[in-house]
Design an enzyme around this catalytic site. Structure first.
Site, mmCIF file in Angstrom:
data_model
loop_
_atom_site.group_PDB
_atom_site.id
_atom_site.type_symbol
_atom_site.label_atom_id
_atom_site.label_comp_id
_atom_site.label_asym_id
_atom_site.label_seq_id
_atom_site.Cartn_x
_atom_site.Cartn_y
_atom_site.Cartn_z
ATOM 1 N N GLU A 213 0.819 -1.200 0.000
ATOM 2 C CA GLU A 213 0.000 0.000 0.000
ATOM 3 C C GLU A 213 0.857 1.256 0.000
ATOM 4 O O GLU A 213 1.935 1.295 0.592
ATOM 5 C CB GLU A 213 -0.939 -0.025 1.206
ATOM 6 C CG GLU A 213 -1.985 -1.121 1.009
ATOM 7 C CD GLU A 213 -2.917 -1.327 2.198
ATOM 8 O OE1 GLU A 213 -4.059 -1.705 1.954
ATOM 9 O OE2 GLU A 213 -2.501 -1.112 3.342
ATOM 10 N N CYS B 127 3.543 8.298 1.498
ATOM 11 C CA CYS B 127 4.010 7.275 2.435
ATOM 12 C C CYS B 127 4.213 5.982 1.632
ATOM 13 O O CYS B 127 3.272 5.449 1.052
ATOM 14 C CB CYS B 127 2.943 7.111 3.526
ATOM 15 S SG CYS B 127 3.336 5.830 4.719
ATOM 16 N N CYS C 243 6.431 -7.692 6.926
ATOM 17 C CA CYS C 243 7.572 -7.223 7.716
ATOM 18 C C CYS C 243 7.961 -8.313 8.691
ATOM 19 O O CYS C 243 7.108 -8.974 9.281
ATOM 20 C CB CYS C 243 7.214 -5.951 8.478
ATOM 21 S SG CYS C 243 8.608 -5.286 9.419
ATOM 22 N N CYS D 140 6.151 -6.169 15.176
ATOM 23 C CA CYS D 140 5.702 -5.353 16.316
ATOM 24 C C CYS D 140 4.250 -5.689 16.652
ATOM 25 O O CYS D 140 3.434 -5.919 15.768
ATOM 26 C CB CYS D 140 5.821 -3.871 15.981
ATOM 27 S SG CYS D 140 7.510 -3.390 15.600
ATOM 28 N N CYS E 196 1.241 -3.548 15.152
ATOM 29 C CA CYS E 196 1.288 -3.209 13.726
ATOM 30 C C CYS E 196 0.661 -4.313 12.880
ATOM 31 O O CYS E 196 1.055 -5.482 12.981
ATOM 32 C CB CYS E 196 2.735 -2.978 13.307
ATOM 33 S SG CYS E 196 2.931 -2.731 11.543
ATOM 34 N N CYS F 226 -1.577 5.003 9.931
ATOM 35 C CA CYS F 226 -0.369 4.279 10.322
ATOM 36 C C CYS F 226 -0.719 2.921 10.890
ATOM 37 O O CYS F 226 -1.594 2.815 11.749
ATOM 38 C CB CYS F 226 0.365 5.012 11.441
ATOM 39 S SG CYS F 226 0.787 6.679 11.055
HETATM 40 N N1 SAH Z 1 9.009 -0.261 9.870
HETATM 41 C C1 SAH Z 1 9.205 1.118 10.064
HETATM 42 C C2 SAH Z 1 8.334 1.982 9.200
HETATM 43 C C3 SAH Z 1 6.898 1.589 8.988
HETATM 44 S S1 SAH Z 1 5.778 1.821 10.284
HETATM 45 C C4 SAH Z 1 9.018 1.485 11.515
HETATM 46 O O1 SAH Z 1 8.540 0.665 12.280
HETATM 47 O O2 SAH Z 1 9.403 2.592 11.870
HETATM 48 C C5 SAH Z 1 5.566 3.581 10.412
HETATM 49 C C6 SAH Z 1 5.145 4.038 11.812
HETATM 50 O O3 SAH Z 1 3.802 3.589 12.119
HETATM 51 C C7 SAH Z 1 6.029 3.429 12.882
HETATM 52 O O4 SAH Z 1 6.377 4.390 13.848
HETATM 53 C C8 SAH Z 1 5.128 2.386 13.474
HETATM 54 O O5 SAH Z 1 5.526 2.057 14.757
HETATM 55 C C9 SAH Z 1 3.793 3.049 13.417
HETATM 56 N N2 SAH Z 1 2.677 2.111 13.584
HETATM 57 C C10 SAH Z 1 2.658 0.809 13.250
HETATM 58 N N3 SAH Z 1 1.467 0.264 13.557
HETATM 59 C C11 SAH Z 1 0.714 1.251 14.088
HETATM 60 C C12 SAH Z 1 -0.635 1.324 14.565
HETATM 61 N N4 SAH Z 1 -1.440 0.278 14.541
HETATM 62 N N5 SAH Z 1 -1.075 2.506 15.013
HETATM 63 C C13 SAH Z 1 -0.283 3.594 15.006
HETATM 64 N N6 SAH Z 1 0.979 3.605 14.552
HETATM 65 C C14 SAH Z 1 1.484 2.437 14.100
HETATM 66 FE FE1 SF4 Z 2 7.578 -3.760 10.766
HETATM 67 FE FE2 SF4 Z 2 5.282 -2.681 11.533
HETATM 68 FE FE3 SF4 Z 2 7.259 -2.972 13.301
HETATM 69 FE FE4 SF4 Z 2 7.492 -1.133 11.360
HETATM 70 S S1 SF4 Z 2 5.973 -1.134 13.020
HETATM 71 S S2 SF4 Z 2 9.032 -2.621 12.014
HETATM 72 S S3 SF4 Z 2 6.393 -2.202 9.700
HETATM 73 S S4 SF4 Z 2 6.174 -4.638 12.256
#
Ligand code: SAH
Ligand code: SF4
Length: 374
Positions: free
Chosen positions: A91, A104, A111, A115, A118, A345
């Site tokens: 996306e 973005c 990934c 996390c 996420c 996000c």
């Molecule tokens: N992998 C990279 C970039 C992609 S995520 C990273 O983790 O930084 C971009 C941002 O969105 C990151 O700060 C991530 O922690 C945040 N993010 C991921 N899942 C989210 C969610 N469900 N709600 C709000 N922010 C989220």
């Molecule tokens: Fe991967 Fe999502 Fe963690 Fe970013 S926030 S490192 S995209 S799992």
């Protein structure tokens, strides 16, 4: 197999042209046609000799990604779902604001970091995107939106590598893509307007500082190792003190004199006043004592069904922001954009393997107003 020219930064394109017996300035012309004018048909490139155009047709092509869907939010945010083959999709989200247009971009299908909060992380890792697939997201968004606006003006002024995937775990494809974004003959974006967001891949932060020091955002999410180990599993490999040391090293090369820390606000998990105080103690000491010059961007958690987590109440977010601000740390709360189209996000899943989920999402998406971009 012919070469997709979206895979090449200007140096690589110059080497490619040299192999065809062409001088570097021809590569520059070609690069400008592709990236500044959005051309994909060599016959359009009228200032290139016919003989070169014929040669190119035999060994090269300019091919973007196939859009599976495009949705426009009530607030003007646009989200594309692009097919990257093998049942995977990624996306890309365009966020218009008064003074800028931010794209973005995704760096991986899925990934591997995993996390907890996420949606991409829950989906697991499918594969790295190629340079061409990263660049194609910008190439397509810029030229599709520009054409729609019809005034010939540039649309995208900022890029954030904050879509699906961990960009620093796809380093070799990322760096040439960043170079295309920065190149004056490409998109001409300044290093301050291109941000790589990372969950903290320490050795690659150092390499980025050397190779292509764009703005850096670090996904912190917790003030201590015990909590961060749980939320961002990569912390077990690169714990907070190592991460902060890497941030300080990066500042020697960064285009700005601070690192942006992203902090996803999770109800009852990391959003209490004691967490804010612990964070202040963590980052706000003198550099010699382990601090780092930074700003905070608080992101209210965007829920998705499998997470089992809740968004912090607005009052908790503002109290948290106030504590950081009172300690002299510039803190912003990220406005949620495009949440009516699941473009916020962490809501980017893009998994077309799971037809049921996509079916559900699409059903929801169909209920929103799809309107042309003004
Ligand atoms: N992998 C990279 C970039 C992609 S995520 C990273 O983790 O930084 C971009 C941002 O969105 C990151 O700060 C991530 O922690 C945040 N993010 C991921 N899942 C989210 C969610 N469900 N709600 C709000 N922010 C989220
Ligand atoms: Fe991967 Fe999502 Fe963690 Fe970013 S926030 S490192 S995209 S799992």
């Amino acid at each position: 197999m012919t070469t997709n020219l979206l895979d090449l930064d200007l140096d690589a394109l110059a080497a490619f042209c040299e192999r065809l017996g062409e001088k570097r300035f021809r590569a520059t012309q070609l690069f400008r046609w592709i990236h500044q004018r959005g051309a994909s048909d060599f016959d359009q490139m009228s200032d290139l000799a016919k003989s070169l155009r014929e040669k190119l047709k035999g060994c090269a092509h300019v091919t973007g990604l196939t859009a599976i869907s495009e949705h426009v939010s009530a607030d003007g945010t646009v989200k594309w779902l692009f097919d990257v083959g093998g049942g995977n999709a990624v996306e890309t989200v365009f966020i218009p604001e008064d003074d800028r247009g931010t794209l973005c971009i995704s760096s991986q299908a899925g990934c591997a970091v995993g996390c907890r909060f996420c949606s991409t992380g829950h989906q697991g890792f499918s594969r790295n995107l190629t340079t061409g697939e990263i660049v194609a997201q910008l190439w397509q968004a810029e030229h599709v939106l520009r054409q729609r606006r019809g005034d010939g003006e540039r649309v995208i002024s900022n890029v954030v590598m904050m879509g699906m995937g961990e960009p620093l775990q796809n380093y070799s494809a990322l760096v040439p893509a960043l170079r295309v974004m920065l190149d004056d003959h490409g998109y001409g974006l300044s290093r301050r307007r291109v941000t790589v967001s990372t969950s903290g891949v320490v050795p690659m932060m150092d390499r980025l500082g050397q190779d292509c020091p764009v703005a850096l955002a670090v996904s912190l999410h917790a003030p201590n190792d015990a909590l961060r180990d749980n939320l961002v599993p990569l912390n077990r490999k690169y714990p907070l003190q190592e991460l902060l040391a890497a941030c300080r090293r990066y500042l020697d090369h960064a285009p700005r004199d601070f690192i942006t820390f992203e902090y996803c606000m999770l109800d009852g998990v990391n959003d209490q006043p004691e967490h804010a105080l612990e964070l202040i103690a963590l980052v706000h000491r003198r550099a010699a004592d382990g601090g780092v010059s930074c700003k905070f961007n608080l992101i209210p958690f965007n829920p998705f069904p499998a997470s089992g987590l809740r968004r912090s109440p607005a009052a908790a977010v503002s109290a948290f922001a106030q504590l950081l601000s009172d300690a002299g740390i510039v803190t912003t709360v990220r406005k949620t954009r495009g949440d009516d189209i699941d473009a916020a996000c962490g809501q980017l899943a893009g998994d077309v393997k799971d037809r049921t989920r996509v079916g559900e999402r699409m059903a929801r998406l169909r209920t929103i107003t799809i309107k042309p971009v003004a």
